[in-house]
Design an enzyme around this catalytic site. Structure first.
Site, PDB file in Angstrom:
ATOM      1  N   ASP A  98       0.857  -1.078  -0.036  1.00  0.00           N
ATOM      2  CA  ASP A  98       0.120   0.287  -0.140  1.00  0.00           C
ATOM      3  C   ASP A  98       1.023   1.164  -0.030  1.00  0.00           C
ATOM      4  O   ASP A  98       1.835   1.286   0.733  1.00  0.00           O
ATOM      5  CB  ASP A  98      -0.814  -0.138   1.131  1.00  0.00           C
ATOM      6  CG  ASP A  98      -2.272   0.458   1.013  1.00  0.00           C
ATOM      7  OD1 ASP A  98      -2.362   1.600   0.663  1.00  0.00           O
ATOM      8  OD2 ASP A  98      -3.332  -0.107   1.309  1.00  0.00           O
ATOM      9  N   ASP A 199      -3.126   4.689  -2.351  1.00  0.00           N
ATOM     10  CA  ASP A 199      -4.083   5.310  -1.603  1.00  0.00           C
ATOM     11  C   ASP A 199      -4.499   6.612  -1.868  1.00  0.00           C
ATOM     12  O   ASP A 199      -3.472   7.459  -2.108  1.00  0.00           O
ATOM     13  CB  ASP A 199      -3.314   5.226  -0.138  1.00  0.00           C
ATOM     14  CG  ASP A 199      -4.518   5.594   0.904  1.00  0.00           C
ATOM     15  OD1 ASP A 199      -5.772   5.057   1.159  1.00  0.00           O
ATOM     16  OD2 ASP A 199      -4.436   6.692   1.498  1.00  0.00           O
ATOM     17  N   GLU A 249      -6.163   4.073  -6.040  1.00  0.00           N
ATOM     18  CA  GLU A 249      -7.644   4.231  -5.362  1.00  0.00           C
ATOM     19  C   GLU A 249      -8.031   5.624  -6.046  1.00  0.00           C
ATOM     20  O   GLU A 249      -7.572   6.676  -5.333  1.00  0.00           O
ATOM     21  CB  GLU A 249      -7.232   4.370  -3.853  1.00  0.00           C
ATOM     22  CG  GLU A 249      -8.756   3.960  -3.405  1.00  0.00           C
ATOM     23  CD  GLU A 249      -8.886   4.599  -1.981  1.00  0.00           C
ATOM     24  OE1 GLU A 249      -9.536   4.317  -1.209  1.00  0.00           O
ATOM     25  OE2 GLU A 249      -8.100   5.501  -1.476  1.00  0.00           O
ATOM     26  N   HIS A 317     -11.351  -2.992   3.060  1.00  0.00           N
ATOM     27  CA  HIS A 317     -11.305  -2.726   4.398  1.00  0.00           C
ATOM     28  C   HIS A 317     -12.186  -1.490   4.767  1.00  0.00           C
ATOM     29  O   HIS A 317     -12.247  -1.153   5.877  1.00  0.00           O
ATOM     30  CB  HIS A 317      -9.785  -2.694   4.841  1.00  0.00           C
ATOM     31  CG  HIS A 317      -8.945  -1.501   4.107  1.00  0.00           C
ATOM     32  ND1 HIS A 317      -8.959  -1.472   2.851  1.00  0.00           N
ATOM     33  CD2 HIS A 317      -8.702  -0.280   4.682  1.00  0.00           C
ATOM     34  CE1 HIS A 317      -8.343  -0.425   2.519  1.00  0.00           C
ATOM     35  NE2 HIS A 317      -8.406   0.292   3.478  1.00  0.00           N
ATOM     36  N   ASP A 318     -12.723  -1.152   3.863  1.00  0.00           N
ATOM     37  CA  ASP A 318     -13.382   0.103   4.051  1.00  0.00           C
ATOM     38  C   ASP A 318     -14.881   0.011   4.100  1.00  0.00           C
ATOM     39  O   ASP A 318     -15.724   1.134   4.325  1.00  0.00           O
ATOM     40  CB  ASP A 318     -12.946   1.411   2.971  1.00  0.00           C
ATOM     41  CG  ASP A 318     -11.524   2.000   3.378  1.00  0.00           C
ATOM     42  OD1 ASP A 318     -11.157   1.990   4.627  1.00  0.00           O
ATOM     43  OD2 ASP A 318     -10.806   2.421   2.310  1.00  0.00           O
TER      44      ASP A 318
HETATM   45  C1  NOJ Z   1      -8.358   5.134   1.681  1.00  0.00           C
HETATM   46  C2  NOJ Z   1      -8.002   3.858   2.637  1.00  0.00           C
HETATM   47  O1  NOJ Z   1      -8.555   2.616   2.298  1.00  0.00           O
HETATM   48  C3  NOJ Z   1      -8.711   4.293   4.020  1.00  0.00           C
HETATM   49  O2  NOJ Z   1      -8.681   3.072   4.845  1.00  0.00           O
HETATM   50  C4  NOJ Z   1      -7.909   5.172   4.644  1.00  0.00           C
HETATM   51  O3  NOJ Z   1      -8.611   5.588   5.947  1.00  0.00           O
HETATM   52  C5  NOJ Z   1      -7.860   6.459   3.596  1.00  0.00           C
HETATM   53  N1  NOJ Z   1      -7.800   6.273   2.524  1.00  0.00           N
HETATM   54  C6  NOJ Z   1      -7.092   7.635   4.071  1.00  0.00           C
HETATM   55  O4  NOJ Z   1      -5.639   7.172   3.921  1.00  0.00           O
END
Ligand code: NOJ
Length: 556
Positions: A98, A199, A249, A317-318
């Site tokens: 990541d 990210d 992302e 994970h989000d």
């Molecule tokens: C996206 C990540 O997937 C998430 O878990 C994170 O809180 C935010 N970006 C900030 O880095």
């Protein structure tokens, strides 16, 4: 279409904190991942993407990095990382890291220096502005809630943060910052890792800070802003020096911009788009909108078919667990709907990612109180809801439906006290359904969700049409069924999935008749047989994969 290893691969996302604890401290770690590599080989995946393991005060579980060159002690040491990389490579598993470069932790040396004074050499590594009329420079809201501006008493200025206040955004307009980041990226790539998931990368460019906030969209002023391309192209130049895979992302990027981002010469090999999955959604889940879901997926398929590549995912994970959000996690329908969701996305054109536990059909967590929740955005939301007058039960209902901690409960390896994740109390509670949903059991049951994923991965490996074949959607207007073809010369596959919990009518189309008659059922979740031309009803969440037999087609 150009062949690439990352197009043929299937990825597995590991949230290290919750995957496997090897030293009994209740927190997953690198040696735990290493221990489970044979499990991943058995499943059949080709690479792992590991969420951040760098040094961090863990305000946002590793997405607040204080040192890019160190491993967080909770996870182990750099020597543990090197060993993991080596053993993964020996097993022919690639390793994707990541890369968090939109922001750092406020504990990173750069920020500590930056905060010391206006003339500090690191001041311009971050975005500092004077306040306006005794308040912040603008009314922009941060993604995790509250203002994006945090006041610093020492220097009497505000700094910018898109996420939590402990995650100050780096100033990408400063060439020094870009240089530092690019050299750190090369340092990791020189170690021999196989790529990055990048990210929050659509946030690196900000609009003029004195503009008013956009009324409806939280991140509108700092998401996919004009001019971002020059930063992204510089980043791509660094990536292009290596044979790696990159996945960005990219929230706020829509299908009409797909090619710029994930086309043949795009900034990344592929991106995680957010149109089929609502990210940072703060309401209680509404009914699953099948039509909108289909439209989002298909528009990305068409936008990149022959022009680029998709990253395919249903979970990360989000977001809450897909079987709870889009399927049905009841005893009767959990396995069936988990398989339907697997079939519907794994065979689209792109590289599929499986999030840990998704291959078991793991479900949302029945959180009873906010004390059981760790995610900072969920806690913030809970307190906001309570302030607005929602009862404890109403607020918790929202948290249960939306919290990203649903996906972060420990991996369910077996039915022992802590689900085989750890010997000791884990950092986040184990879902009580570990006694019926766990890897050990699913590895032995031939009809399990685990085996269904295994079969899909195998089918993809054996059939180039399921990788490089073109995509064609049938019945786009249907409100229950998602139906599509994958075609590569003589090879044709047909995917029919009922995404609803109701029975669905199906009518064999003229278009399919023209292609041929001998459609063989390759995989399904109801163990039905019978001729495709006679199929008239699909059961709730029924999913079928057919292959057209070539002899039959040729004789037509
Ligand atoms: C996206 C990540 O997937 C998430 O878990 C994170 O809180 C935010 N970006 C900030 O880095």
């Amino acid at each position: 279409m150009e062949k690439k290893w990352w197009k043929e691969a299937v990825g597995y996302q590991i949230y290290p904190r919750s995957f496997k604890d090897s030293n009994g401290d209740g927190i997953g770690d690198l040696n735990g991942i290493r221990e489970k590599l044979p499990y991943l080989k058995e499943l059949g995946v080709n690479f792992i993407w590991i969420n951040p393991v760098y040094d961090s005060p863990n305000i946002d579980n590793g997405y607040d990095i204080s040192n890019y060159h160190e491993i967080l002690a909770d996870f182990g040491t750099m020597a543990d990382f090197d060993l993991l990389l080596k053993e993964a490579h020996q097993l022919d598993l690639k390793v994707i890291m990541d890369l968090v470069i939109n922001h750092t932790s406020d504990q990173h040396d750069w920020f500590r220096e930056s905060a010391k004074g206006k003339d500090n050499p690191y001041r311009d590594y971050y975005i500092w502005k004077d306040g306006v009329d005794g308040g912040p420079p603008s009314d922009w809201q941060a993604i995790f809630g509250g203002s994006v501006w945090e006041y610093d008493e020492t220097t009497e200025q505000y700094y910018f943060h898109a996420f939590a206040k402990e995650q100050p955004d780096l100033d990408w307009e400063n060439e020094e910052v870009r240089k530092e980041l690019f050299s750190m990226i090369s340092w990791w790539l020189d170690k021999g890792i196989d790529g990055f998931r990048v990210d929050a990368i659509s946030h690196i460019k900000k609009a003029a800070h004195d503009l008013p906030a956009h009324e409806t969209k939280v991140a509108a002023r700092y998401q996919n802003i004009e001019g971002i391309d020059s930063h992204l192209n510089e980043l791509k130049e660094v990536f292009d020096r290596y044979d790696i895979m990159t996945v960005g992302e990219a929230s706020g990027v829509s299908a009409h911009e797909a090619e710029k981002w994930a086309g043949k010469d795009g900034y990344f090999n592929m991106i995680f788009e957010f149109e089929h999955i609502g990210l940072w959604k703060q309401e209680e889940s509404e009914e699953f909108d099948i039509k909108a879901f289909k439209e989002a997926l298909s528009s990305w398929q068409y936008a990149l078919d022959g022009k680029g590549w998709n990253a395919l995912y249903m979970e990360n994970h989000d977001v809450p667990r897909s079987v709870s959000a889009f399927g049905n996690d009841s005893k009767e329908l959990r396995e069936i709907s988990a398989k339907a969701l697997a079939l519907v996305y794994m065979l689209l054109q792109g590289t599929p990612f499986i999030y840990q536990g998704q291959e078991l059909g793991m479900t949302n967590m029945p959180f009873e109180s906010i004390e059981q929740v760790d995610a900072l955005d969920s806690k913030y939301l809970y307190h906001e809801l309570r302030k607005k007058g929602k009862s404890e039960e109403e607020a918790m209902a929202v948290i249960r439906a939306t919290s990203r901690d649903n996906a972060r409960t420990p991996m369910q390896w077996d039915d022992t006290h802590y689900g085989g994740f750890s010997e000791n109390k884990p950092w986040l509670s184990v879902n009580p359904n570990k006694s019926t949903i766990n890897a050990e059991q699913e590895q032995t049951e031939t009809t399990s969700v685990f085996h269904f994923y295994q079969q899909l991965i195998q089918l993809r490996k054996e059939n180039q049409a399921l990788i490089y074949g073109s995509f064609e959607e049938l019945l786009p207007e249907d409100e229950q069924l998602y139906v599509y073809l994958r075609l590569l010369e003589e090879d044709v596959f047909l995917i029919i999935v009922n995404l609803s919990g109701e029975r669905a009518a199906y009518k064999h189309s003229k278009q399919l008749e023209k292609l041929g008659e001998d459609w063989q059922l390759v995989l399904g979740n109801y163990f039905e047989t019978g001729k495709l031309s006679e199929l008239s009803t699909l059961q709730p969440y029924e999913a079928r994969l057919y292959q057209l037999k070539i002899n039959e087609k040729n004789s037509n």
